[in-house]
Design a protein around this motif. Structure first.
Motif, PDB file in Angstrom:
ATOM      1  N   ALA A 289       0.848  -1.200   0.000  1.00 53.77           N
ATOM      2  CA  ALA A 289       0.000   0.000   0.000  1.00 53.77           C
ATOM      3  C   ALA A 289       0.878   1.241   0.000  1.00 53.77           C
ATOM      4  CB  ALA A 289      -0.906  -0.012   1.228  1.00 53.77           C
ATOM      5  N   GLN A 290       0.718   2.072  -1.023  1.00 52.58           N
ATOM      6  CA  GLN A 290       1.535   3.273  -1.132  1.00 52.58           C
ATOM      7  C   GLN A 290       1.085   4.368  -0.180  1.00 52.58           C
ATOM      8  OE1 GLN A 290       4.284   3.504  -3.039  1.00 52.58           O
ATOM      9  NE2 GLN A 290       3.974   1.366  -3.595  1.00 52.58           N
ATOM     10  N   LYS A 291      -0.224   4.458   0.024  1.00 54.27           N
ATOM     11  CA  LYS A 291      -0.774   5.484   0.906  1.00 54.27           C
ATOM     12  C   LYS A 291      -1.484   4.789   2.061  1.00 54.27           C
ATOM     13  CE  LYS A 291      -1.212   8.977  -2.675  1.00 54.27           C
ATOM     14  NZ  LYS A 291      -2.133   9.825  -3.446  1.00 54.27           N
ATOM     15  N   SER A 292      -0.937   4.922   3.228  1.00 50.67           N
ATOM     16  CA  SER A 292      -1.455   4.222   4.397  1.00 50.67           C
ATOM     17  C   SER A 292      -2.617   4.978   5.031  1.00 50.67           C
ATOM     18  CB  SER A 292      -0.333   4.031   5.416  1.00 50.67           C
ATOM     19  OG  SER A 292       0.105   5.302   5.860  1.00 50.67           O
ATOM     20  N   ARG A 293      -3.161   4.380   6.063  1.00 49.27           N
ATOM     21  CA  ARG A 293      -4.257   4.992   6.805  1.00 49.27           C
ATOM     22  C   ARG A 293      -3.803   6.316   7.433  1.00 49.27           C
ATOM     23  NH1 ARG A 293      -8.932   3.098   9.260  1.00 49.27           N
ATOM     24  NH2 ARG A 293      -9.527   4.143  11.206  1.00 49.27           N
ATOM     25  N   ALA A 294      -2.539   6.333   7.877  1.00 51.40           N
ATOM     26  CA  ALA A 294      -2.010   7.549   8.493  1.00 51.40           C
ATOM     27  C   ALA A 294      -1.993   8.716   7.495  1.00 51.40           C
ATOM     28  CB  ALA A 294      -0.607   7.296   9.035  1.00 51.40           C
ATOM     29  N   TYR A 295      -1.709   8.395   6.221  1.00 47.73           N
ATOM     30  CA  TYR A 295      -1.695   9.437   5.192  1.00 47.73           C
ATOM     31  C   TYR A 295      -3.071  10.066   5.042  1.00 47.73           C
ATOM     32  CZ  TYR A 295      -1.906  11.481   0.549  1.00 47.73           C
ATOM     33  OH  TYR A 295      -2.121  12.343  -0.506  1.00 47.73           O
TER      34      TYR A 295
ATOM     35  N   LYS B 239      -5.546  10.043   7.131  1.00 41.82           N
ATOM     36  CA  LYS B 239      -5.986  10.723   8.348  1.00 41.82           C
ATOM     37  C   LYS B 239      -5.462  12.154   8.388  1.00 41.82           C
ATOM     38  CE  LYS B 239      -5.953   8.691  12.342  1.00 41.82           C
ATOM     39  NZ  LYS B 239      -5.471   7.884  13.501  1.00 41.82           N
ATOM     40  N   ARG B 240      -4.310  12.376   7.764  1.00 42.98           N
ATOM     41  CA  ARG B 240      -3.696  13.703   7.791  1.00 42.98           C
ATOM     42  C   ARG B 240      -3.967  14.509   6.520  1.00 42.98           C
ATOM     43  NH1 ARG B 240      -1.202  10.334  10.874  1.00 42.98           N
ATOM     44  NH2 ARG B 240       0.044  10.956  12.686  1.00 42.98           N
ATOM     45  N   PHE B 241      -4.727  13.949   5.614  1.00 39.50           N
ATOM     46  CA  PHE B 241      -4.987  14.638   4.334  1.00 39.50           C
ATOM     47  C   PHE B 241      -5.797  15.905   4.568  1.00 39.50           C
ATOM     48  CE2 PHE B 241      -7.477  15.437   0.491  1.00 39.50           C
ATOM     49  CZ  PHE B 241      -6.450  15.512  -0.434  1.00 39.50           C
ATOM     50  N   GLN B 242      -5.386  16.983   3.948  1.00 35.88           N
ATOM     51  CA  GLN B 242      -6.052  18.268   4.102  1.00 35.88           C
ATOM     52  C   GLN B 242      -6.518  18.735   2.732  1.00 35.88           C
ATOM     53  OE1 GLN B 242      -3.559  21.192   5.931  1.00 35.88           O
ATOM     54  NE2 GLN B 242      -5.252  22.175   6.974  1.00 35.88           N
ATOM     55  N   VAL B 243      -7.817  18.973   2.585  1.00 36.66           N
ATOM     56  CA  VAL B 243      -8.335  19.419   1.285  1.00 36.66           C
ATOM     57  C   VAL B 243      -7.897  20.850   1.027  1.00 36.66           C
ATOM     58  CG1 VAL B 243     -10.317  17.881   1.317  1.00 36.66           C
ATOM     59  CG2 VAL B 243     -10.528  20.146   2.314  1.00 36.66           C
TER      60      VAL B 243
END
Length: 305
Positions: A6-12, A14-18
């Motif tokens: 998985a290249q983008k984990s759950r942590a990624y 969770k921190r994603f900002q639109v």
């Protein structure tokens, strides 16, 4: 089955900002905006004004805007659709119309601030670069050019609006490199070419070309010009009168168009509870009456047999 990391984990996620809404819509360049609205801290709440120019298919919008925490505040605005009040009925989106709109806004905002007599600007447009000189009492009104997402190519209409605002008496930091008529080889502005664009000479030249080569296209392309009696020879005089009318009274004019007596509806009127109840009772009565008539007809048929 091949193992895929998985290249983008759950942590990624969770921190994603639109991104901001207007960035997602592709309407605002926030990198440019933040540099225009940033104010020095020692100037406290002093507004930093922007000369905003935007183009639509049929209109030109010029505004003097300052940014606040609660949102942008518009000090004054001028639109190309106002130009018919000053004598310009056709060609409301070309370079010459952009110049007129910029001139209208500059005279309007200076009149609002009671600086119009002190800063008259460049009364006769010669096409040469002009910068307002500060007077002894009040400094000239300063604003920064905000072009938005437009491509700042040489001769773009946005610089026509800029030239109109400069000639109107506003202090806007600029260079003459993007005005129509600038020659990049000798790095000089050809004032005659620029003057031709300000007074609609490029439109007149195109009208003459079409009249000679393609008369049918001329009749369709310049239909509104022909209808109002605007010819290639009198376009410059028309723009001179428009400039004079703007300087004489730049205040907004009330529209002569009357308000419609009845507004068009494109959807059904929302009924109140009582109206819906009455409508339902009416439908039930109609159904009962229709059912009663059908029973009477059946009885009549049985009697005949």
């Amino acid at each position: 089955m091949v193992f895929v990391k998985a290249q983008k984990s759950r942590a990624y996620f969770k921190r994603f900002q639109v991104k901001f809404k207007r960035r997602r819509e592709g309407k605002t360049d926030y990198r440019a905006r933040i540099r225009m609205i940033n104010q020095d801290k020692n100037k406290y709440n002093t507004p930093k004004y922007r000369f905003v120019v935007r183009f639509t298919n049929k209109d030109i919008v010029c505004q003097i805007v300052s940014a606040t925490i609660t949102g942008d505040h518009v000090l004054a605005a001028a639109y190309a659709h106002e130009l018919p009040h000053f004598g310009l009925d056709v060609g409301l989106s070309n370079y010459a119309a952009a110049y007129c709109t910029g001139l209208l806004l500059s005279r309007r905002v200076l009149k609002k601030l009671e600086m119009d007599e002190e800063y008259e600007g460049n009364v006769e447009a010669t096409g040469e670069d002009y910068s307002v000189e500060p007077a002894e009492t009040r400094r000239p009104f300063r604003a920064l050019l905000d072009v938005g997402l437009i491509k700042t190519t040489t001769g773009n209409r946005v610089f026509g609006a800029l030239k109109g605002a400069l000639d109107g008496g506003l202090d806007i930091p600029h260079s003459d490199k993007r005005f129509a008529g600038f020659n990049k080889d000798n790095k000089q502005l050809d004032a005659e070419v620029h003057r031709k664009y300000i007074y609609g000479g490029h439109v007149a030249a195109y009208m003459n070309t079409l009249m000679e080569d393609e008369p049918e296209k001329y009749q369709s392309h310049f239909k509104e010009y022909i209808k109002r009696g605007v010819e290639a020879d009198n376009i410059e005089e028309m723009y001179k009168k428009v400039h004079a009318a703007i300087r004489a009274d730049p205040t907004p004019k009330k529209s002569d168009k009357q308000q419609p007596k009845e507004h068009k509806r494109y959807n059904l009127k929302k009924l109140t509870y009582e109206e819906r109840k009455a409508k339902l009772i009416e439908r039930l009565n109609a159904l009962n009456a229709a059912a009663g008539n059908a029973d009477d007809e059946d009885d009549d048929e049985d009697d005949d047999e």
